[in-house]
Design a protein around this motif. Structure first.
Motif, mmCIF file in Angstrom:
data_model
loop_
_atom_site.group_PDB
_atom_site.id
_atom_site.type_symbol
_atom_site.label_atom_id
_atom_site.label_comp_id
_atom_site.label_asym_id
_atom_site.label_seq_id
_atom_site.Cartn_x
_atom_site.Cartn_y
_atom_site.Cartn_z
ATOM 1 N N GLU A 50 -52.024 77.923 77.434
ATOM 2 C CA GLU A 50 -51.975 77.204 76.157
ATOM 3 C C GLU A 50 -53.315 77.250 75.421
ATOM 4 O OE1 GLU A 50 -51.578 72.704 74.410
ATOM 5 O OE2 GLU A 50 -51.007 73.050 76.491
ATOM 6 N N ALA A 51 -54.407 77.015 76.117
ATOM 7 C CA ALA A 51 -55.725 77.017 75.469
ATOM 8 C C ALA A 51 -56.075 78.408 74.942
ATOM 9 C CB ALA A 51 -56.796 76.540 76.438
ATOM 10 N N ARG A 52 -55.674 79.454 75.657
ATOM 11 C CA ARG A 52 -55.969 80.821 75.195
ATOM 12 C C ARG A 52 -55.149 81.167 73.955
ATOM 13 N NH1 ARG A 52 -55.831 82.214 80.977
ATOM 14 N NH2 ARG A 52 -53.983 83.460 80.604
ATOM 15 N N ILE A 53 -53.886 80.708 73.918
ATOM 16 C CA ILE A 53 -53.059 80.932 72.723
ATOM 17 C C ILE A 53 -53.681 80.207 71.534
ATOM 18 C CG2 ILE A 53 -50.812 80.563 71.635
ATOM 19 C CD1 ILE A 53 -49.607 80.667 74.511
ATOM 20 N N SER A 54 -54.080 78.958 71.759
ATOM 21 C CA SER A 54 -54.673 78.157 70.689
ATOM 22 C C SER A 54 -55.962 78.798 70.174
ATOM 23 C CB SER A 54 -54.954 76.744 71.201
ATOM 24 O OG SER A 54 -55.499 75.951 70.178
ATOM 25 N N ALA A 55 -56.805 79.271 71.084
ATOM 26 C CA ALA A 55 -58.057 79.926 70.676
ATOM 27 C C ALA A 55 -57.768 81.201 69.900
ATOM 28 C CB ALA A 55 -58.911 80.230 71.909
ATOM 29 N N ASN A 56 -56.777 81.965 70.352
ATOM 30 C CA ASN A 56 -56.441 83.201 69.663
ATOM 31 C C ASN A 56 -55.889 82.915 68.276
ATOM 32 O OD1 ASN A 56 -54.266 85.573 69.134
ATOM 33 N ND2 ASN A 56 -56.138 86.299 70.108
ATOM 34 N N LEU A 57 -55.080 81.883 68.155
ATOM 35 C CA LEU A 57 -54.551 81.508 66.848
ATOM 36 C C LEU A 57 -55.697 81.139 65.913
ATOM 37 C CD1 LEU A 57 -52.137 81.046 65.022
ATOM 38 C CD2 LEU A 57 -51.914 78.762 66.007
ATOM 39 N N SER A 58 -56.658 80.395 66.406
ATOM 40 C CA SER A 58 -57.833 80.064 65.580
ATOM 41 C C SER A 58 -58.568 81.319 65.149
ATOM 42 C CB SER A 58 -58.780 79.149 66.358
ATOM 43 O OG SER A 58 -58.209 77.887 66.538
ATOM 44 N N ASN A 59 -58.649 82.308 66.043
ATOM 45 C CA ASN A 59 -59.316 83.572 65.716
ATOM 46 C C ASN A 59 -58.658 84.272 64.531
ATOM 47 O OD1 ASN A 59 -59.964 84.554 69.168
ATOM 48 N ND2 ASN A 59 -61.114 83.211 67.828
ATOM 49 N N GLN A 60 -57.364 84.022 64.299
ATOM 50 C CA GLN A 60 -56.651 84.696 63.210
ATOM 51 C C GLN A 60 -57.097 84.201 61.831
ATOM 52 O OE1 GLN A 60 -55.010 87.333 64.186
ATOM 53 N NE2 GLN A 60 -55.335 86.635 66.277
ATOM 54 N N PHE A 61 -57.924 83.154 61.799
ATOM 55 C CA PHE A 61 -58.384 82.598 60.526
ATOM 56 C C PHE A 61 -59.893 82.735 60.370
ATOM 57 C CE2 PHE A 61 -54.414 80.626 61.659
ATOM 58 C CZ PHE A 61 -53.684 80.844 60.505
ATOM 59 N N GLU A 62 -60.500 83.591 61.193
ATOM 60 C CA GLU A 62 -61.936 83.818 61.114
ATOM 61 C C GLU A 62 -62.181 85.187 60.469
ATOM 62 O OE1 GLU A 62 -63.087 83.098 65.175
ATOM 63 O OE2 GLU A 62 -62.735 80.958 64.986
ATOM 64 N N TRP A 63 -62.473 86.221 61.246
ATOM 65 C CA TRP A 63 -62.746 87.551 60.710
ATOM 66 C C TRP A 63 -61.588 88.112 59.871
ATOM 67 C CZ3 TRP A 63 -66.799 89.916 59.300
ATOM 68 C CH2 TRP A 63 -66.829 91.294 59.119
ATOM 69 N N PRO A 64 -60.322 87.834 60.214
ATOM 70 C CA PRO A 64 -59.220 88.349 59.390
ATOM 71 C C PRO A 64 -59.267 87.891 57.931
ATOM 72 C CG PRO A 64 -58.378 87.783 61.531
ATOM 73 C CD PRO A 64 -59.807 87.271 61.482
ATOM 74 N N LEU A 65 -59.958 86.812 57.639
ATOM 75 C CA LEU A 65 -60.115 86.390 56.245
ATOM 76 C C LEU A 65 -60.725 87.519 55.422
ATOM 77 C CD1 LEU A 65 -60.312 84.200 53.971
ATOM 78 C CD2 LEU A 65 -62.609 83.765 54.858
ATOM 79 N N PHE A 66 -61.731 88.192 55.985
ATOM 80 C CA PHE A 66 -62.388 89.291 55.281
ATOM 81 C C PHE A 66 -61.454 90.487 55.121
ATOM 82 C CE2 PHE A 66 -65.788 86.779 57.175
ATOM 83 C CZ PHE A 66 -66.535 86.486 56.044
ATOM 84 N N PHE A 67 -60.554 90.678 56.088
ATOM 85 C CA PHE A 67 -59.534 91.721 55.989
ATOM 86 C C PHE A 67 -58.632 91.468 54.786
ATOM 87 C CE2 PHE A 67 -54.985 92.445 57.042
ATOM 88 C CZ PHE A 67 -54.951 93.825 56.949
ATOM 89 N N HIS A 68 -58.112 90.252 54.677
ATOM 90 C CA HIS A 68 -57.184 89.932 53.593
ATOM 91 C C HIS A 68 -57.866 90.007 52.229
ATOM 92 C CE1 HIS A 68 -53.558 89.009 55.857
ATOM 93 N NE2 HIS A 68 -54.367 88.520 56.782
ATOM 94 N N VAL A 69 -59.090 89.519 52.137
ATOM 95 C CA VAL A 69 -59.806 89.583 50.856
ATOM 96 C C VAL A 69 -60.054 91.040 50.462
ATOM 97 C CG1 VAL A 69 -61.961 89.013 49.669
ATOM 98 C CG2 VAL A 69 -60.831 87.292 51.091
ATOM 99 N N ALA A 70 -60.484 91.872 51.426
ATOM 100 C CA ALA A 70 -60.713 93.291 51.113
ATOM 101 C C ALA A 70 -59.418 93.952 50.651
ATOM 102 C CB ALA A 70 -61.277 94.016 52.333
ATOM 103 N N CYS A 71 -58.320 93.659 51.336
ATOM 104 C CA CYS A 71 -57.030 94.253 50.930
ATOM 105 C C CYS A 71 -56.628 93.802 49.535
ATOM 106 C CB CYS A 71 -55.942 93.906 51.947
ATOM 107 S SG CYS A 71 -56.088 94.799 53.512
#
Length: 136
Positions: free
Chosen positions: A48-69
């Motif tokens: 559960e903690a690893r899923i939660s941490a990974n979900l949080s990761n989806q709103f960190e560096w990927p922000l720059f991906f979406h803005v660039a796109c």
């Protein structure tokens, strides 16, 4: 390679949605009592903690991906941009699998580096498409 940058962006959104579903299922024994062990414990507590941490990761560096796109959608997106976007999304899926299913930090770092470089590549394309760096 045909398609639009919106497709890999939507694929990343789908990954985040899947992780929300997975986290909800992992928390179900604790929250609703569904799937509890006979002793009342949650069989998914370790992941559960690893899923939660990974979900949080989806709103960190990927922000720059979406803005660039989004910025590249304003220009004529190249095949290079589309390829980098798909490398990023495939890397995010792999990163999620590595983080949730195992504890191999070295492999996670390699996958993250691939994602990181793909986004930097997208930003290089943004700068080139916008006419290069500003001149003072």
């Amino acid at each position: 390679m045909s398609g639009s940058l919106t497709t890999p962006m939507a694929a990343h959104v789908a990954l985040a949605a899947f992780l929300y579903v997975l986290l909800t299922a992992a928390r179900a024994p604790a929250v609703w009592g569904i799937g509890r062990r006979s002793d009342g414990s949650n069989p998914w507590v370790g992941v559960e903690a690893r899923i939660s941490a990974n979900l949080s990761n989806q709103f960190e560096w990927p922000l720059f991906f979406h803005v660039a796109c989004l910025l590249l959608l304003q220009f004529q997106a190249s095949l290079a941009a589309l390829a980098l976007a798909w490398v990023f999304v495939a890397g995010r899926v792999l990163h999620s699998a590595v983080q949730i299913l195992g504890r191999n930090v070295r492999l996670r770092g390699i996958v993250f580096t691939t994602n990181f470089l793909a986004v930097l590549g997208l930003w290089a394309l943004v700068v080139l498409a916008a006419g290069g760096p500003p001149v003072e």
